[in-house]
Design a protein around this motif. Sequence first.
Motif, PDB file in Angstrom:
ATOM      1  N   ILE A 215      -2.105   5.548  -2.770  1.00 43.55           N
ATOM      2  CA  ILE A 215      -0.723   5.084  -2.639  1.00 43.55           C
ATOM      3  C   ILE A 215      -0.191   4.785  -4.039  1.00 43.55           C
ATOM      4  O   ILE A 215      -0.786   4.011  -4.792  1.00 43.55           O
ATOM      5  CB  ILE A 215      -0.632   3.811  -1.772  1.00 43.55           C
ATOM      6  CG1 ILE A 215      -1.174   4.068  -0.362  1.00 43.55           C
ATOM      7  CG2 ILE A 215       0.826   3.334  -1.687  1.00 43.55           C
ATOM      8  CD1 ILE A 215      -1.178   2.839   0.528  1.00 43.55           C
ATOM      9  N   TYR A 216       0.926   5.414  -4.353  1.00 39.09           N
ATOM     10  CA  TYR A 216       1.551   5.207  -5.650  1.00 39.09           C
ATOM     11  C   TYR A 216       2.824   4.386  -5.475  1.00 39.09           C
ATOM     12  O   TYR A 216       3.492   4.439  -4.438  1.00 39.09           O
ATOM     13  CB  TYR A 216       1.886   6.550  -6.301  1.00 39.09           C
ATOM     14  CG  TYR A 216       0.668   7.405  -6.561  1.00 39.09           C
ATOM     15  CD1 TYR A 216      -0.107   7.225  -7.708  1.00 39.09           C
ATOM     16  CD2 TYR A 216       0.289   8.397  -5.649  1.00 39.09           C
ATOM     17  CE1 TYR A 216      -1.236   8.010  -7.945  1.00 39.09           C
ATOM     18  CE2 TYR A 216      -0.839   9.195  -5.883  1.00 39.09           C
ATOM     19  CZ  TYR A 216      -1.590   8.987  -7.023  1.00 39.09           C
ATOM     20  OH  TYR A 216      -2.707   9.752  -7.252  1.00 39.09           O
ATOM     21  N   ILE A 217       3.175   3.629  -6.508  1.00 36.01           N
ATOM     22  CA  ILE A 217       4.391   2.824  -6.455  1.00 36.01           C
ATOM     23  C   ILE A 217       5.603   3.702  -6.189  1.00 36.01           C
ATOM     24  O   ILE A 217       6.528   3.325  -5.459  1.00 36.01           O
ATOM     25  CB  ILE A 217       4.577   2.037  -7.771  1.00 36.01           C
ATOM     26  CG1 ILE A 217       3.415   1.062  -7.988  1.00 36.01           C
ATOM     27  CG2 ILE A 217       5.909   1.268  -7.755  1.00 36.01           C
ATOM     28  CD1 ILE A 217       3.267   0.030  -6.887  1.00 36.01           C
ATOM     29  N   ALA A 218       5.601   4.886  -6.768  1.00 31.88           N
ATOM     30  CA  ALA A 218       6.725   5.809  -6.553  1.00 31.88           C
ATOM     31  C   ALA A 218       6.883   6.146  -5.070  1.00 31.88           C
ATOM     32  O   ALA A 218       8.006   6.286  -4.574  1.00 31.88           O
ATOM     33  CB  ALA A 218       6.528   7.077  -7.374  1.00 31.88           C
TER      34      ALA A 218
ATOM     35  N   CYS B 100       9.371  -3.368  -7.307  1.00 35.43           N
ATOM     36  CA  CYS B 100       8.235  -4.256  -7.611  1.00 35.43           C
ATOM     37  C   CYS B 100       8.679  -5.711  -7.702  1.00 35.43           C
ATOM     38  O   CYS B 100       7.980  -6.612  -7.216  1.00 35.43           O
ATOM     39  CB  CYS B 100       7.551  -3.821  -8.906  1.00 35.43           C
ATOM     40  SG  CYS B 100       6.605  -2.288  -8.754  1.00 35.43           S
ATOM     41  N   ARG B 101       9.843  -5.959  -8.310  1.00 37.08           N
ATOM     42  CA  ARG B 101      10.360  -7.327  -8.400  1.00 37.08           C
ATOM     43  C   ARG B 101      10.684  -7.871  -7.007  1.00 37.08           C
ATOM     44  O   ARG B 101      10.358  -9.020  -6.683  1.00 37.08           O
ATOM     45  CB  ARG B 101      11.602  -7.386  -9.286  1.00 37.08           C
ATOM     46  CG  ARG B 101      11.316  -7.185 -10.759  1.00 37.08           C
ATOM     47  CD  ARG B 101      12.484  -7.662 -11.613  1.00 37.08           C
ATOM     48  NE  ARG B 101      13.723  -6.978 -11.273  1.00 37.08           N
ATOM     49  CZ  ARG B 101      14.139  -5.848 -11.836  1.00 37.08           C
ATOM     50  NH1 ARG B 101      13.400  -5.271 -12.777  1.00 37.08           N
ATOM     51  NH2 ARG B 101      15.297  -5.304 -11.482  1.00 37.08           N
TER      52      ARG B 101
ATOM     53  N   GLY C   9       4.898 -12.481  -2.741  1.00 44.00           N
ATOM     54  CA  GLY C   9       4.144 -13.377  -3.610  1.00 44.00           C
ATOM     55  C   GLY C   9       3.116 -12.699  -4.478  1.00 44.00           C
ATOM     56  O   GLY C   9       2.387 -13.359  -5.219  1.00 44.00           O
ATOM     57  N   CYS C  10       3.026 -11.373  -4.409  1.00 41.09           N
ATOM     58  CA  CYS C  10       2.110 -10.635  -5.272  1.00 41.09           C
ATOM     59  C   CYS C  10       2.672  -9.239  -5.485  1.00 41.09           C
ATOM     60  O   CYS C  10       3.599  -8.810  -4.795  1.00 41.09           O
ATOM     61  CB  CYS C  10       0.701 -10.574  -4.674  1.00 41.09           C
ATOM     62  SG  CYS C  10       0.595  -9.659  -3.121  1.00 41.09           S
TER      63      CYS C  10
END
Length: 308
Positions: free
Chosen positions: A217-220, A234-235, A242-243
């Motif tokens: 799994i990628y953030i993209a 992400c923010r 909380g993470c």
Amino acid sequence: MNEQYSVYKEIRTHGTQSFPCAAYRTHSSGRGTLVKHHWHEEAEVLYFSGGKFRLEINMESFPAHAECFYFINPGELHGIITETADSHWEDAVVFSPGILSFDSYDEAQIHLVKPIQNGKLLFPRCIAPGHPAFAPLKGAFLDIMRSFGQMADPASDSTLVTDDLTSQLYIKSSLLYMLATLSAHRLFAPAEKNFDKRVESVKTALTYIRNHYQDRIYIAELSGQVNLNEQYFCRLFKKAVGCSPIAYINEYRIKQARRLLEETNLPVTEICLECGYNNLGNFLREFRRHTGTTPLQYRKHSDTAESK
């Protein structure tokens, strides 16, 4: 450990299929996450007998620093953080409003039960001892816990269900009494029509992780699921849960590894691959970081605890 691991959009039934209502006792013995962020289609009543907790509900933060009730409406993203090292309990009753429906379409069904089911009527957020509704709510809630409580050790974390007819009748009558109390004090509120896209974006990402944790799994990928750029996503994710997304993915994978170690005899190498880790060394490091032990030691400890 003071952490209750939960899937985020829960696919389990709270209670049984014929009686979707369950009670939960969770013990807090230290600072940190008590209940991970999750949501479900059932309503939830939370009772704090004391201590200092923080509830995070739909990206808002609420203190529970004394005895009080909190109510979670169906579909709300929520988690609980313990803010003190003292030992305290958090009790919860999770129920489908449908168990309170009537065949006869009376006023209670039209103006109370059905609007709760449809999300058009919301529970109050918090009731404290100074409110006149608190005492009758507490009496009914404790009656529910007693109706469940004969089935578990009250001194330990417990999930309580019942298929006993008499207990179910007592539970339903107590839930109806709680609704009547809230209604008598005009504590229900019509749902506002403002739609918080941020909360839905986080819920979508959590669901994607749950369904794809076995894959890379990628953030993209995650940010693409909700049409946000990676930095903003992400923010937003960290603010809501909380993470970071990566920390969350690892935590969820280790949770699944723990479950497989407890419930199956699969070798550790196979569990490593099953939980989305392609490198055994990385898996072992993450497992020790989250649990303080190795997979084999964890399995041995689980087997020993079950045999007692």
